[in-house]
Design an enzyme around this catalytic site. Structure first.
Site, PDB file in Angstrom:
ATOM      1  N   GLU A  81      35.381  35.182  38.337  1.00  0.00           N
ATOM      2  CA  GLU A  81      35.721  36.289  39.242  1.00  0.00           C
ATOM      3  C   GLU A  81      34.453  36.664  40.003  1.00  0.00           C
ATOM      4  OE1 GLU A  81      38.610  38.347  40.138  1.00  0.00           O
ATOM      5  OE2 GLU A  81      36.981  38.968  41.443  1.00  0.00           O
ATOM      6  N   ASP A 131      44.298  36.399  46.606  1.00  0.00           N
ATOM      7  CA  ASP A 131      44.459  37.227  47.802  1.00  0.00           C
ATOM      8  C   ASP A 131      45.369  36.522  48.803  1.00  0.00           C
ATOM      9  OD1 ASP A 131      42.462  39.491  47.297  1.00  0.00           O
ATOM     10  OD2 ASP A 131      41.276  37.690  46.910  1.00  0.00           O
ATOM     11  N   LYS A 135      47.459  37.876  57.389  1.00  0.00           N
ATOM     12  CA  LYS A 135      47.429  37.582  58.833  1.00  0.00           C
ATOM     13  C   LYS A 135      47.168  36.093  59.083  1.00  0.00           C
ATOM     14  CE  LYS A 135      45.742  42.126  60.071  1.00  0.00           C
ATOM     15  NZ  LYS A 135      44.542  42.927  60.266  1.00  0.00           N
ATOM     16  N   PHE A 206      47.369  44.464  40.343  1.00  0.00           N
ATOM     17  CA  PHE A 206      47.719  43.981  41.671  1.00  0.00           C
ATOM     18  C   PHE A 206      49.236  43.778  41.778  1.00  0.00           C
ATOM     19  CE2 PHE A 206      48.398  40.833  44.956  1.00  0.00           C
ATOM     20  CZ  PHE A 206      47.620  41.336  45.975  1.00  0.00           C
TER      21      PHE A 206
HETATM   22  C1  LIG Z   1      44.483  40.018  44.613  1.00  0.00           C
HETATM   23  S1  LIG Z   1      43.336  39.967  43.367  1.00  0.00           S
HETATM   24  C2  LIG Z   1      44.308  39.603  41.928  1.00  0.00           C
HETATM   25  C3  LIG Z   1      43.565  39.850  40.666  1.00  0.00           C
HETATM   26  C4  LIG Z   1      44.320  39.547  39.373  1.00  0.00           C
HETATM   27  N1  LIG Z   1      44.598  38.139  39.230  1.00  0.00           N
HETATM   28  C5  LIG Z   1      45.579  40.370  39.277  1.00  0.00           C
HETATM   29  O1  LIG Z   1      46.674  39.788  39.280  1.00  0.00           O
HETATM   30  O2  LIG Z   1      45.463  41.601  39.193  1.00  0.00           O
HETATM   31  C6  LIG Z   1      42.493  38.433  43.678  1.00  0.00           C
HETATM   32  C7  LIG Z   1      41.197  38.319  42.922  1.00  0.00           C
HETATM   33  O3  LIG Z   1      40.618  37.050  43.154  1.00  0.00           O
HETATM   34  C8  LIG Z   1      39.216  37.205  43.280  1.00  0.00           C
HETATM   35  N2  LIG Z   1      38.736  36.045  44.060  1.00  0.00           N
HETATM   36  C9  LIG Z   1      39.071  35.710  45.314  1.00  0.00           C
HETATM   37  N3  LIG Z   1      38.486  34.569  45.684  1.00  0.00           N
HETATM   38  C10 LIG Z   1      37.749  34.159  44.613  1.00  0.00           C
HETATM   39  C11 LIG Z   1      36.903  33.042  44.379  1.00  0.00           C
HETATM   40  N4  LIG Z   1      36.717  32.121  45.323  1.00  0.00           N
HETATM   41  N5  LIG Z   1      36.299  32.940  43.190  1.00  0.00           N
HETATM   42  C12 LIG Z   1      36.496  33.870  42.219  1.00  0.00           C
HETATM   43  N6  LIG Z   1      37.288  34.961  42.382  1.00  0.00           N
HETATM   44  C13 LIG Z   1      37.901  35.103  43.572  1.00  0.00           C
HETATM   45  C14 LIG Z   1      39.056  38.541  43.989  1.00  0.00           C
HETATM   46  O4  LIG Z   1      37.777  39.111  43.777  1.00  0.00           O
HETATM   47  C15 LIG Z   1      40.170  39.363  43.344  1.00  0.00           C
HETATM   48  O5  LIG Z   1      39.726  40.043  42.200  1.00  0.00           O
END
Ligand SMILES: C[S@@+](CC[C@H](N)C(=O)[O-])C[C@H]1O[C@@H](n2cnc3c(N)ncnc32)[C@H](O)[C@@H]1O
Length: 234
Positions: A81, A131, A135, A206
């Site tokens: 993360e 994420d 868009k 989330f």
């Molecule tokens: C929308 S959140 C979902 C978090 C969690 N899986 C949940 O369901 O609550 C997406 C997470 O992915 C992490 N993230 C995005 N791109 C990443 C990457 N390349 N490497 C590690 N973490 C990443 C973001 O910091 C964020 O905490």
């Protein structure tokens, strides 16, 4: 060799780190943290044993990986993360539950998979609610794209399971297209392509937010073919 993507799947925001999380990041990192580095990790040495291994990418605040690690002391759990407050939160959970089967890397998973994780090293990989980048001009930031999925499949052990989930239908369709096109993977749900929600996943923060906004949830599950069964020309 494939070059790494130039566009990151995240934007690091200065999010507030609580006093407790800051303490955890400082004091608990030597126990649970693995620094990012260019050399492949010896995961048996990292965990001090050889056990079934689960990797969670983008674990947020670690609700899923933290509860899995507590429920399955016989398996090892590696979380990646980039968001420091979330990492701090998982370290607090790990300390509270006295976990010895959890390790955390605070770095871009794209780079970690490219350099630190070897082929066939994880029995299960979880990517829950990456994420969605709604868009169109941001779609290039989406984590689930062909090169990354190819790498996920390499890191997965033959017979292992890759689980994905999203609350954004159009991203679910992209996941389906990308994963179906990856030769190393076979869908566990050849009919609709979508899987049942895994029983172990209680709704994450989330996901609960998505529910409040009236979003649906799409789960996908794939397994990795044995090398002998890979198509020859891929
Ligand atoms: C929308 S959140 C979902 C978090 C969690 N899986 C949940 O369901 O609550 C997406 C997470 O992915 C992490 N993230 C995005 N791109 C990443 C990457 N390349 N490497 C590690 N973490 C990443 C973001 O910091 C964020 O905490």
């Amino acid at each position: 060799m494939q070059t790494l993507r130039q566009v990151r799947s995240f934007v690091l925001r200065a999010g507030r780190v609580t006093v407790g999380q800051e303490r955890a990041l400082k004091e608990l990192w030597p126990r649970f943290g693995i620094d990012y580095g260019p050399a492949p990790l010896d995961l048996d040495a990292v965990f001090g044993r050889r056990a079934p291994r689960c990797l969670e990418i983008g674990f947020g605040t670690g609700e899923v990986i933290g509860s899995l690690a507590a429920a399955h002391p016989e398996a090892d759990y590696l979380g990646i993360e980039v968001h420091r407050p979330g990492v701090g939160q998982l370290l607090l959970r790990a300390e509270g539950a006295g976990l010895s089967n959890l390790r955390v890397i605070c770095h871009d998973a794209v780079e970690v998979l490219a350099t630190q994780l070897g082929a066939d090293t994880c029995q299960e990989i979880l990517v829950f609610f990456p994420d969605p980048w709604h868009k169109k001009r941001h779609h290039k930031r989406r984590l689930i794209e062909p090169i990354f999925v190819r790498r996920l499949a390499q890191v997965l052990c033959p017979g292992g399971i890759l689980r994905l989930a999203t609350d954004w239908q159009e991203y679910a369709e992209q996941m389906l297209t990308v994963c179906n096109a990856e030769d190393q993977l076979v869908s566990l749900n050849p009919g609709t392509g979508y899987a049942e929600r895994p029983a172990f996943r209680s709704p994450t923060r989330f996901e609960r937010r998505g529910e409040r906004l009236g979003h649906g949830v799409w789960d996908l599950a794939y397994t990795k073919r044995d090398a002998a069964n890979f198509p020859i020309a891929s």
